[in-house]
Design a protein around this motif. Structure first.
Motif, mmCIF file in Angstrom:
data_model
loop_
_atom_site.group_PDB
_atom_site.id
_atom_site.type_symbol
_atom_site.label_atom_id
_atom_site.label_comp_id
_atom_site.label_asym_id
_atom_site.label_seq_id
_atom_site.Cartn_x
_atom_site.Cartn_y
_atom_site.Cartn_z
ATOM 1 N N UNK A 1 26.204 9.976 38.679
ATOM 2 C CA UNK A 1 26.845 9.847 37.219
ATOM 3 C C UNK A 1 25.721 9.365 36.141
ATOM 4 N N UNK A 2 25.199 8.255 36.702
ATOM 5 C CA UNK A 2 24.388 7.531 35.993
ATOM 6 C C UNK A 2 22.962 8.251 35.511
ATOM 7 N N UNK A 3 22.552 9.061 36.484
ATOM 8 C CA UNK A 3 21.403 9.941 36.530
ATOM 9 C C UNK A 3 21.549 10.910 35.433
ATOM 10 N N UNK A 4 22.708 11.629 35.606
ATOM 11 C CA UNK A 4 23.088 12.586 34.566
ATOM 12 C C UNK A 4 23.304 12.199 33.163
ATOM 13 N N UNK B 1 34.981 14.967 23.392
ATOM 14 C CA UNK B 1 34.744 15.409 24.764
ATOM 15 C C UNK B 1 35.212 17.160 24.452
ATOM 16 N N UNK B 2 34.061 17.868 25.026
ATOM 17 C CA UNK B 2 34.157 19.306 24.374
ATOM 18 C C UNK B 2 34.731 19.418 23.049
ATOM 19 N N UNK B 3 36.049 20.103 22.758
ATOM 20 C CA UNK B 3 36.196 20.163 21.355
ATOM 21 C C UNK B 3 37.175 19.070 20.767
ATOM 22 N N UNK B 4 37.727 18.425 22.055
ATOM 23 C CA UNK B 4 38.650 17.279 21.656
ATOM 24 C C UNK B 4 38.312 16.023 21.270
ATOM 25 N N UNK B 5 38.780 15.447 20.163
ATOM 26 C CA UNK B 5 38.475 13.980 19.614
ATOM 27 C C UNK B 5 38.990 13.098 20.678
ATOM 28 N N UNK B 6 38.257 12.071 21.081
ATOM 29 C CA UNK B 6 38.501 11.080 22.078
ATOM 30 C C UNK B 6 38.292 9.779 21.544
ATOM 31 N N UNK C 1 32.461 10.323 43.735
ATOM 32 C CA UNK C 1 31.366 10.808 42.993
ATOM 33 C C UNK C 1 31.212 12.213 42.900
ATOM 34 N N UNK C 2 31.362 12.861 43.635
ATOM 35 C CA UNK C 2 31.095 14.494 43.709
ATOM 36 C C UNK C 2 32.108 14.852 42.548
ATOM 37 N N UNK C 3 33.375 14.718 42.697
ATOM 38 C CA UNK C 3 34.431 15.003 41.700
ATOM 39 C C UNK C 3 34.098 14.800 40.378
ATOM 40 N N UNK C 4 33.461 13.414 39.978
ATOM 41 C CA UNK C 4 33.262 13.075 38.878
ATOM 42 C C UNK C 4 31.790 13.948 38.299
ATOM 43 N N UNK C 5 31.087 14.228 38.933
ATOM 44 C CA UNK C 5 29.980 14.934 38.698
ATOM 45 C C UNK C 5 30.392 16.650 38.392
ATOM 46 N N UNK C 6 31.331 16.765 38.829
ATOM 47 C CA UNK C 6 31.726 18.291 38.817
ATOM 48 C C UNK C 6 32.427 18.231 37.412
ATOM 49 N N UNK C 7 33.304 17.096 37.230
ATOM 50 C CA UNK C 7 34.065 17.039 35.782
ATOM 51 C C UNK C 7 33.054 16.865 34.628
ATOM 52 N N UNK C 8 31.897 16.084 35.072
ATOM 53 C CA UNK C 8 30.939 15.641 33.993
ATOM 54 C C UNK C 8 30.217 17.033 33.594
ATOM 55 N N UNK C 9 29.931 17.660 34.607
ATOM 56 C CA UNK C 9 29.122 19.010 34.197
ATOM 57 C C UNK C 9 29.948 19.930 33.348
ATOM 58 N N UNK C 10 31.316 19.953 33.175
ATOM 59 C CA UNK C 10 32.151 20.570 32.346
ATOM 60 C C UNK C 10 32.344 20.019 31.085
ATOM 61 N N UNK C 11 31.831 18.771 31.034
ATOM 62 C CA UNK C 11 32.167 18.169 29.738
ATOM 63 C C UNK C 11 30.755 17.626 28.910
ATOM 64 N N UNK C 12 30.843 18.054 27.551
ATOM 65 C CA UNK C 12 29.954 18.023 26.703
ATOM 66 C C UNK C 12 30.576 16.913 25.842
ATOM 67 N N UNK D 1 30.060 7.278 26.152
ATOM 68 C CA UNK D 1 29.689 8.255 27.071
ATOM 69 C C UNK D 1 30.633 7.778 28.584
ATOM 70 N N UNK D 2 30.035 6.760 29.005
ATOM 71 C CA UNK D 2 30.906 6.567 30.290
ATOM 72 C C UNK D 2 32.400 6.573 30.182
ATOM 73 N N UNK D 3 32.934 5.785 28.836
ATOM 74 C CA UNK D 3 34.232 5.884 28.574
ATOM 75 C C UNK D 3 34.964 7.171 28.489
ATOM 76 N N UNK D 4 34.239 8.177 28.020
ATOM 77 C CA UNK D 4 34.634 9.361 27.864
ATOM 78 C C UNK D 4 34.881 9.994 29.043
ATOM 79 N N UNK D 5 33.805 9.928 30.146
ATOM 80 C CA UNK D 5 34.185 10.425 31.247
ATOM 81 C C UNK D 5 35.168 9.826 32.078
ATOM 82 N N UNK D 6 35.280 8.431 31.802
ATOM 83 C CA UNK D 6 36.410 7.821 32.507
ATOM 84 C C UNK D 6 37.695 8.512 32.241
ATOM 85 N N UNK D 7 37.891 8.464 30.823
ATOM 86 C CA UNK D 7 39.211 9.007 30.079
ATOM 87 C C UNK D 7 39.662 10.417 30.615
#
Ligand code: C5P
Length: 222
Positions: free
Chosen positions: A107-110, A80-85, A55-66, A37-43
């Motif tokens: 980021x950890x909290x979420x 990540x969303x529909x894309x295989x990673x 951190x703010x920008x990462x949180x925003x990105x995370x909120x759009x990334x399932x 999960x941390x790797x996917x957000x990093x990618x």
């Protein structure tokens, strides 16, 4: 073992995921790879030119990334969303920067919120750095896997060779030691053995021996 939770923590390349996958399969538990999960957000951050120090920008990105997992015969696929990673998140540029992303408290909290949700109505075996200490403090069994840096680097080196990926053993040792250092010295939920975790040194053990040891613990303790 319907609703049990098992926490497996330990440093980079200590064999957590290999062992957890096998136990999940044998005991019909859901395997949750929190490092993925941390790797996917990093990618996603690297791909979208999001500053991994922001951190703010990462949180925003995370909120759009399932981030979701799909079980396969020999492991799992990551989306990540529909894309295989699945393969992308194992690349060096991700491995060598993920500790910066995972050090941000919110980021950890979420991530923890998502991980706890996955464990809520399922029997799970979850691996990471803070599972026994933060994510699942009441899990039925906590394991802390360790192995020497040399052994871990050699295992990774062998794995790379089999996959046809070039790697330098000395560089692997440095990268692993560096990631251990960052993960265990960060302010928020650093890598740390939980007081009630059972420590297993896998340096001289085979994967099957580690799996057997943990299964015996499950049988006797749960
Ligand atoms: O387990 P893996 O090596 O794939 O984890 C990648 C990175 O994700 C770790 O080095 C660490 O920085 C972060 N991580 C974390 N907490 C977890 C799992 C992983 O901080 N529970």
């Amino acid at each position: 073992y319907k609703n049990i939770t098992i926490a497996i923590d330990g440093p980079a390349s200590s064999g957590k995921s290999t062992v957890a996958k096998k136990i999940a399969k044998d005991l019909n538990l859901i395997y949750v790879d929190t490092g993925a999960m941390y790797r996917t957000l990093t990618y996603e951050a690297l791909k979208n030119n999001v500053n991994i120090k922001d951190e703010e920008a990462l949180l925003d990105l995370l909120s759009h990334t399932s981030i979701t997992f799909e079980r396969t015969d020999d492991g799992q696929r990551v989306f990540a969303n529909e894309e295989e990673v699945t393969n992308e998140i194992r690349q060096n540029n991700v491995t060598n920067t993920v500790s910066v992303v995972s050090a941000h408290p919110r980021v950890r909290q979420e991530m923890v919120r998502r991980q706890q949700k996955m464990a809520k109505s399922n029997g799970v075996i979850m691996d990471g750095r803070d599972i026994g200490t933060v994510v699942l403090p009441n899990s039925n069994l906590k394991i802390f896997l360790v192995a020497s840096v040399k052994e871990r680097a050699e295992r990774r080196h062998k794995e790379n060779k089999q996959k046809g990926i070039f790697s330098d053993l000395e560089q692997l040792k440095r990268d692993i030691a560096d990631r251990d250092y960052k993960d265990s010295t960060r302010e928020t939920s650093p890598l740390k053995q939980a007081d009630d975790a059972i420590r297993i040194d896998t340096t001289k053990l085979t994967i099957d021996e580690v799996v057997e040891t943990i299964k015996n613990l499950i049988n006797t303790k749960i």
